[in-house]
Design a protein around this motif. Structure first.
Motif, mmCIF file in Angstrom:
data_model
loop_
_atom_site.group_PDB
_atom_site.id
_atom_site.type_symbol
_atom_site.label_atom_id
_atom_site.label_comp_id
_atom_site.label_asym_id
_atom_site.label_seq_id
_atom_site.Cartn_x
_atom_site.Cartn_y
_atom_site.Cartn_z
ATOM 1 N N THR A 10 -52.518 -48.386 26.695
ATOM 2 C CA THR A 10 -52.775 -48.733 28.090
ATOM 3 C C THR A 10 -52.059 -47.742 29.006
ATOM 4 O O THR A 10 -52.637 -47.256 29.991
ATOM 5 C CB THR A 10 -52.277 -50.160 28.387
ATOM 6 N N ALA A 11 -50.809 -47.434 28.651
ATOM 7 C CA ALA A 11 -50.048 -46.473 29.457
ATOM 8 C C ALA A 11 -50.741 -45.118 29.444
ATOM 9 O O ALA A 11 -50.853 -44.452 30.487
ATOM 10 C CB ALA A 11 -48.626 -46.357 28.911
ATOM 11 N N ALA A 12 -51.250 -44.735 28.263
ATOM 12 C CA ALA A 12 -51.934 -43.443 28.152
ATOM 13 C C ALA A 12 -53.168 -43.419 29.049
ATOM 14 O O ALA A 12 -53.395 -42.451 29.789
ATOM 15 C CB ALA A 12 -52.331 -43.199 26.695
ATOM 16 N N ALA A 13 -53.938 -44.512 29.003
ATOM 17 C CA ALA A 13 -55.152 -44.578 29.819
ATOM 18 C C ALA A 13 -54.799 -44.503 31.299
ATOM 19 O O ALA A 13 -55.454 -43.797 32.077
ATOM 20 C CB ALA A 13 -55.910 -45.867 29.513
ATOM 21 N N ALA A 14 -53.728 -45.228 31.689
ATOM 22 C CA ALA A 14 -53.339 -45.259 33.101
ATOM 23 C C ALA A 14 -52.913 -43.871 33.566
ATOM 24 O O ALA A 14 -53.327 -43.413 34.642
ATOM 25 C CB ALA A 14 -52.208 -46.261 33.300
ATOM 26 N N SER A 15 -52.098 -43.194 32.734
ATOM 27 C CA SER A 15 -51.632 -41.872 33.183
ATOM 28 C C SER A 15 -52.780 -40.870 33.217
ATOM 29 O O SER A 15 -52.834 -40.014 34.091
ATOM 30 C CB SER A 15 -50.486 -41.360 32.309
ATOM 31 N N PHE A 46 -54.392 -41.552 36.595
ATOM 32 C CA PHE A 46 -53.652 -41.188 37.803
ATOM 33 C C PHE A 46 -53.333 -39.706 37.868
ATOM 34 O O PHE A 46 -53.539 -39.070 38.881
ATOM 35 C CB PHE A 46 -52.363 -42.011 37.903
ATOM 36 N N TRP A 47 -52.798 -39.150 36.760
ATOM 37 C CA TRP A 47 -52.381 -37.747 36.803
ATOM 38 C C TRP A 47 -53.472 -36.811 36.314
ATOM 39 O O TRP A 47 -53.593 -35.706 36.786
ATOM 40 C CB TRP A 47 -51.095 -37.547 36.009
ATOM 41 N N GLY A 48 -54.236 -37.278 35.366
ATOM 42 C CA GLY A 48 -55.290 -36.419 34.843
ATOM 43 C C GLY A 48 -56.531 -36.456 35.715
ATOM 44 O O GLY A 48 -57.444 -35.662 35.568
ATOM 45 N N GLY A 49 -56.574 -37.421 36.654
ATOM 46 C CA GLY A 49 -57.705 -37.544 37.556
ATOM 47 C C GLY A 49 -58.996 -37.915 36.856
ATOM 48 O O GLY A 49 -60.091 -37.648 37.338
ATOM 49 N N ALA A 50 -58.890 -38.559 35.694
ATOM 50 C CA ALA A 50 -60.087 -38.895 34.930
ATOM 51 C C ALA A 50 -60.812 -40.084 35.542
ATOM 52 O O ALA A 50 -60.207 -40.913 36.235
ATOM 53 C CB ALA A 50 -59.711 -39.201 33.489
ATOM 54 N N ALA A 110 -60.004 -46.242 22.383
ATOM 55 C CA ALA A 110 -60.162 -45.454 21.157
ATOM 56 C C ALA A 110 -58.808 -45.157 20.533
ATOM 57 O O ALA A 110 -58.597 -45.362 19.329
ATOM 58 C CB ALA A 110 -60.901 -44.154 21.474
ATOM 59 N N VAL A 111 -57.857 -44.736 21.380
ATOM 60 C CA VAL A 111 -56.505 -44.445 20.896
ATOM 61 C C VAL A 111 -55.890 -45.693 20.258
ATOM 62 O O VAL A 111 -55.305 -45.640 19.174
ATOM 63 C CB VAL A 111 -55.611 -43.937 22.062
ATOM 64 N N PHE A 112 -56.100 -46.832 20.941
ATOM 65 C CA PHE A 112 -55.544 -48.088 20.427
ATOM 66 C C PHE A 112 -56.078 -48.402 19.037
ATOM 67 O O PHE A 112 -55.318 -48.694 18.114
ATOM 68 C CB PHE A 112 -55.864 -49.221 21.400
ATOM 69 N N PHE A 113 -57.400 -48.316 18.868
ATOM 70 C CA PHE A 113 -57.965 -48.688 17.565
ATOM 71 C C PHE A 113 -57.564 -47.715 16.464
ATOM 72 O O PHE A 113 -57.309 -48.125 15.337
ATOM 73 C CB PHE A 113 -59.489 -48.833 17.658
ATOM 74 N N ILE A 114 -57.465 -46.445 16.827
ATOM 75 C CA ILE A 114 -57.043 -45.471 15.815
ATOM 76 C C ILE A 114 -55.603 -45.747 15.387
ATOM 77 O O ILE A 114 -55.289 -45.841 14.194
ATOM 78 C CB ILE A 114 -57.189 -44.025 16.356
ATOM 79 N N LEU A 115 -54.717 -45.921 16.383
ATOM 80 C CA LEU A 115 -53.312 -46.220 16.071
ATOM 81 C C LEU A 115 -53.201 -47.492 15.234
ATOM 82 O O LEU A 115 -52.431 -47.576 14.278
ATOM 83 C CB LEU A 115 -52.500 -46.378 17.361
ATOM 84 N N LEU A 116 -54.005 -48.513 15.626
ATOM 85 C CA LEU A 116 -53.964 -49.803 14.930
ATOM 86 C C LEU A 116 -54.314 -49.624 13.461
ATOM 87 O O LEU A 116 -53.653 -50.151 12.564
ATOM 88 C CB LEU A 116 -54.957 -50.753 15.605
ATOM 89 N N ARG A 117 -55.384 -48.843 13.216
ATOM 90 C CA ARG A 117 -55.839 -48.615 11.842
ATOM 91 C C ARG A 117 -54.794 -47.853 11.037
ATOM 92 O O ARG A 117 -54.529 -48.149 9.884
ATOM 93 C CB ARG A 117 -57.139 -47.785 11.864
#
Lengths: 345, 359
Positions: free
Chosen positions: A131-136, A139-143, A154-161
């Motif tokens: 969540t923190a990654a998505a938020a940053s 805000f900073w990446g302007g995505a 996607a990051v969450f599910f990969i890390l979870l696995r």
């Protein structure tokens, strides 16, 4: 079934000695006066002229001062629609928020009371990280926000696995319950500005929707916390029996559990309703004109000319009336002994 | 409730069921088969795992190992509602906010049966358990026995293929319990539905069951018809559990087929020389006799007149023996007395393992 021990054995008043009875009544009378005096003061102030208020304490209508309807006229006719709008806002926002909070909160409380959850610490940590990654990223990446959420997930599910299995420690229902109530640890003042910014971003400032969402959310923990205890008190055999009789989880919740916690449901709803009805701080941030609620209107009577007690009193009187009526009507539902006859002979 | 109801009761089989709660093992390799229409009683002290076994059959508890079959089908993974079983709980578990009629109708309402059909069935079942006049009451307005019958009616109304009952009579007073026991037995006979009944009461087990499964510490000790379990116990535990007053146990040694202990000499047909054994004999299989002609010599420790018989406790050496004597027994406390036992009705067990020694 667990028996709740009585805190004290109730004794009838007329069993007491005459002298004791006198003291008891005197104390009760005193306390009643202390409780009722502010209400009395409120009502008589609404009938006072500004001069009678400024003139020092005037206690008795027709004796100390001559009652006047000027403040009532002003609020109902001169202000008119400007009184009605906040009133309707208050009614709509409070009732909808209460229904939403109680419905969602009860389901959460039931789940916590009946189903064992064992989320692993690792999974929770990974959710926070993604969540923190998505938020940053946003805000900073302007995505784009959709892209941010998608990549976060996607990051969450990969890390979870990949990593979650390495974490042994697991959380239980108690931890979840504590997490829920911990949402109320921060003072509302601290959260008001983030909430304001969020609704500004969403373009929902000064709408009832924003108030409903906010009120439902801030009151959810209270509902979960209270209803958890009520659901825990329902004997699980009743639900097991229903399960064997063929009911589904939802069926059991609506058919068996919910009717049995009706007193708790009513008490909780009443509490949440009153909290919403009287809420001031968040309403101050989230509404300006259209979505203004009654507490704001009352506060607005503290104008440049100083507090206008007479107008304020009228507004407060009409504001507390529905709460009193509701409490009196609903009180008969807040009864005990609903579970009598469920188990044991 | 007549015999014309098509009997569709099913068999139940437990295959190697084990259950652990945390580190506690409550069931160990439990295997048994219940025939269609059979009345099986799971008997044992509290904590022996009998209720857990029942809950596993119902699907309220998942087995840690082993399979559950109902009617030959594996139902281990199935939800309780898909197992076609009905359960009567010890606490009755009536829905307090529903009337008697709604309580009984609940399993049918859930299945979205037509209202008229539900009404008819509820009435019929209520009639059969004498509740017809109480249909509009709430559970809190009923007596213990009536609540019990509502719980039964709710189980019957669905015509399940298996009944599961968890100590259904234990909350009733003694008189009502006896009455309900007879009713239950008759009902099961009429409906012919496979019934698994959990109790700690050996009288209930002996009177109700076609077969009794006696359990101890999560392990099945013996599975046999009541008469069999009484007359041919598999081990020391079964022998001591069944019977009231319980079987007498005497510690001693076996030499040349003769059991010997201080003050005791009993000829048996078993040859197991020098082994430490326990001799068991039921109070009703002993007769008091003159000390000189008896197999056991001792002193009278106490005399209790029960009514139709007298319980006499003797002390032979350090060991006590209880004898069921006629109610006109005339001995005196402290007097010396002898005891004859029927050699046919004497049981021998290994002292170490409690295993039965057969002739």
């Amino acid at each position: 079934m667990k028996r709740i021990p009585a805190l004290f054995v109730p004794r009838r008043l007329n069993e007491l000695a005459y002298g004791v009875k006198l003291v008891v009544y005197a104390l009760l009378l005193l306390w009643t006066a202390i409780v009722l005096f502010p209400l009395y003061w409120l009502v008589i102030t609404s009938f006072k002229l500004p001069i009678d208020v400024a003139d020092g304490p005037n206690y008795l209508p027709f004796v100390d001062f001559t009652p006047s309807l000027h403040a009532w006229k002003y609020i109902f006719f001169d202000l008119g629609r400007d009184t009605l709008r906040p009133y309707v806002n208050s009614v709509v926002v409070s009732s909808v928020a209460t229904v939403v909070a109680v419905l969602i909160g009860s389901m959460a409380a039931y789940g916590l009371a009946r189903i064992e959850y064992r989320p692993s610490v690792g999974a929770v940590a990974m959710f926070v990280i993604s969540t923190a990654a998505a938020a940053s990223l946003m805000f900073w990446g302007g995505a784009n926000w959709l892209l941010a959420i998608a990549s976060g997930a996607a990051v969450f599910f990969i890390l979870l696995r990949v990593l979650a299995k390495r974490f042994r420690r697991r959380l239980g229902n108690d931890d979840i319950l504590f997490w829920v109530i911990s949402q109320r640890i921060l003072p509302p003042v601290v959260t008001a500005i983030p909430i304001y910014l969020m609704f500004k971003q969403l373009g929902l400032l000064d709408t009832r929707t924003a108030l409903v969402i906010t009120y439902a959310t801030v009151n959810l923990p209270i509902v979960v916390w209270l209803m958890f205890d009520f659901f825990s008190a329902v004997p699980s055999e009743l639900e097991e029996s229903a399960q064997i009789d063929g009911a589904s989880r939802f069926g059991i919740f609506f058919d068996i559990a919910l009717p049995l916690v009706k007193p708790g449901l009513v008490a909780t709803s009443l509490l949440v309703l009153i909290l919403c009805w009287n809420e001031y701080l968040l309403a101050l941030f989230l509404s300006t004109a259209e979505a203004q609620t009654m507490p704001l209107l009352v506060a607005a009577q503290n104008a440049t000319r100083g507090p206008q007690w007479w107008y304020m009193s009228v507004l407060i009187v009409i504001m507390i009336c529905p709460v009193i009526v509701l409490t009196v009507t609903l009180q008969r539902f807040i009864t005990k002994g609903l579970l009598v006859g469920a188990i044991k002979g | 409730m007549s015999a014309t109801v098509p009997v569709r009761s099913k068999s139940v089989a437990l295959l190697g069921i084990g259950k652990t709660f945390g580190t506690v093992r409550v069931l160990r390799d439990l295997s048994l088969e219940v025939h269609p229409g059979e009345f099986l009683v799971l008997l044992g002290e509290s904590g022996c795992g009998k209720t857990t076994a029942l809950r596993i059959i119902a699907g309220l508890e998942a087995a840690s190992e082993g399979r559950v079959q109902i009617g030959g089908e594996d139902v281990t993974e199935r939800l309780p509602k898909d197992r076609d079983v009905a359960m009567v709980f010890q606490s009755y578990a009536l829905y307090p906010h529903k009337t008697v009629a709604q309580n009984i109708a609940y399993p049918l309402t859930i299945r979205r049966m037509a209202h008229a059909a539900i009404d008819a069935q509820v009435k019929e079942v209520a009639q059969s358990v004498q509740l017809a006049h109480l249909l509009d009451r709430y559970p809190r307005q009923l007596s213990g026995g009536q609540r019990q019958r509502v719980a039964l009616a709710r189980a019957i109304v669905r015509r399940p293929s298996v009944f599961l009952m968890d100590e259904p009579l234990s909350n009733l007073d003694a008189k009502l319990r006896g009455h309900m026991r007879a009713e239950l037995k008759h009902m099961q006979y009429e409906l012919g539905i496979t019934t698994i009944y959990v109790t700690h009461d050996q009288i209930e087990a002996m009177t109700l069951a076609h077969r009794v499964a006696l359990m101890d510490k999560g392990v099945l000790q013996q599975l046999a018809p009541p008469a069999h379990i009484y007359s041919d116990p598999a081990n020391l535990f079964v022998a001591g559990f069944i019977g009231s007053p319980p079987m007498n146990f005497l510690r001693g040694r076996l030499a040349d087929g003769i059991f010997q202990a201080p003050g005791v000499r009993v000829t048996t047909s078993r040859s197991l020389d020098g082994a430490e054994v326990i001799l068991g004999v039921r109070p009703e299989d002993c007769t008091l006799a003159d000390p000189s002609r008896a197999q056991l010599q001792g002193r009278i420790y106490s005399i209790e007149l029960i009514g139709d018989h007298t319980l006499v406790t003797l002390k032979a050496g350090e060991q006590e023996v209880v004898v069921k004597a006629p109610n006109i027994f005339s001995g005196e406390m402290g007097g010396s007395i002898g005891l004859c036992v029927n050699p046919e009705r004497v049981y021998l067990f290994r002292a170490q393992s409690g295993e039965r020694i057969r002739g």
